[in-house]
Enzyme design. Sequence first.
Site, PDB file in Angstrom:
ATOM      1  NE  ARG A 109       6.229  -0.182  10.234  1.00  0.00           N
ATOM      2  CZ  ARG A 109       5.233  -0.210   9.689  1.00  0.00           C
ATOM      3  NH1 ARG A 109       4.805  -0.002   8.424  1.00  0.00           N
ATOM      4  NH2 ARG A 109       4.130  -1.161  10.309  1.00  0.00           N
ATOM      5  CE  LYS A 122      -2.020  -0.907   3.972  1.00  0.00           C
ATOM      6  NZ  LYS A 122      -1.260  -2.253   4.171  1.00  0.00           N
ATOM      7  NE  ARG A 153      -4.037  -1.471  10.321  1.00  0.00           N
ATOM      8  CZ  ARG A 153      -3.169  -1.096   9.283  1.00  0.00           C
ATOM      9  NH1 ARG A 153      -3.325   0.146   8.869  1.00  0.00           N
ATOM     10  NH2 ARG A 153      -1.992  -1.450   9.512  1.00  0.00           N
ATOM     11  NE  ARG A 176       7.355  -2.484   6.297  1.00  0.00           N
ATOM     12  CZ  ARG A 176       5.891  -2.547   6.302  1.00  0.00           C
ATOM     13  NH1 ARG A 176       5.403  -2.110   5.289  1.00  0.00           N
ATOM     14  NH2 ARG A 176       5.323  -2.933   7.471  1.00  0.00           N
ATOM     15  NE  ARG A 182       2.286  -4.888  11.567  1.00  0.00           N
ATOM     16  CZ  ARG A 182       3.466  -4.768  10.788  1.00  0.00           C
ATOM     17  NH1 ARG A 182       4.653  -5.216  11.327  1.00  0.00           N
ATOM     18  NH2 ARG A 182       3.301  -4.052   9.763  1.00  0.00           N
TER      19      ARG A 182
END
Length: 219
Positions: free
Chosen positions: A161, A13, A88, A127, A172
């Site tokens: 992160r 996203k 969300r 990431r 998550r």
Amino acid sequence: MNLVLLGPPGSGKGTQAKRLQERLGIVQLSTGEMLRAEVAAGSEIGRTADTLMKAGHLVPDSIIIDIMDKRLDQADCAPGFILDGFPRTVPQATALEVMLDAKKLKLDVVVSIEVDDEAMIARISGRYSCAKCGAGYHDLFQLPKVSGVCDTCGGVEFVRRKDDNAETVRERLKAYHAQTKPIIAFYDERGLVKRVDGMGPIDEVTEKVQSVIDKQAMS
Ligand code: ADP
Ligand code: ADP
Ligand code: ZN
């Protein structure tokens, strides 16, 4: 054009929203980035969010809805916006509908980026991003052109992160399946959802997203 990018954590996203922001000249609104800024600033919202984010849980709807309600009133949203990571939950989607109504705005399209759980985990675990400008990278799938140097700003420091670790990712994903996935049906009922296969390379997904948006703009 007002759009929502939907998809599980790591589906792409943020990557796609940044590209659309450039191409369409409309602003990316990422609730995750807003919350990380609150955490960095040490605000009250930041302190509440930090614990929840580290555990892989969602931040309470009331906090997020309030942030978005104010953010949407800022002048840079007038030409249009790309919602990334919001709504969300179904209550957030309902609240968004009410607030857009009050602002005499509406959503044009909800793009659902579809990937499987394994791809999400692979994407999240590799990431990282530029510490200076926030440009996103991946250990395997999106390397800077010159190793160790940000393509966008020339920065040489990168960050990962805190919530991109194996344990938090499982939480998550659970939150995604239980709380976020049902909003696809919510928007299907309103005829707004366009599904895009998110499993291909980044450029291929960009083309697919762009084509969905172009069709929407012509209709
Ligand atoms: P999200 O915002 O949905 O959590 P990101 O855009 O941050 O996801 O992407 C997660 C990671 O996967 C990033 O490191 C990004 O570079 C990488 N990525 C994004 N899209 C793809 C893709 N289509 N193929 C491979 N890697 C991707
Ligand atoms: P990702 O796309 O990888 O899940 P985000 O940056 O969108 O990451 O979100 C990071 C974290 O911030 C989420 O796990 C959640 O704790 C919190 N968060 C972001 N957006 C929302 C939201 N709309 N509602 C509740 N919590 C949110
Ligand atoms: Zn940079």
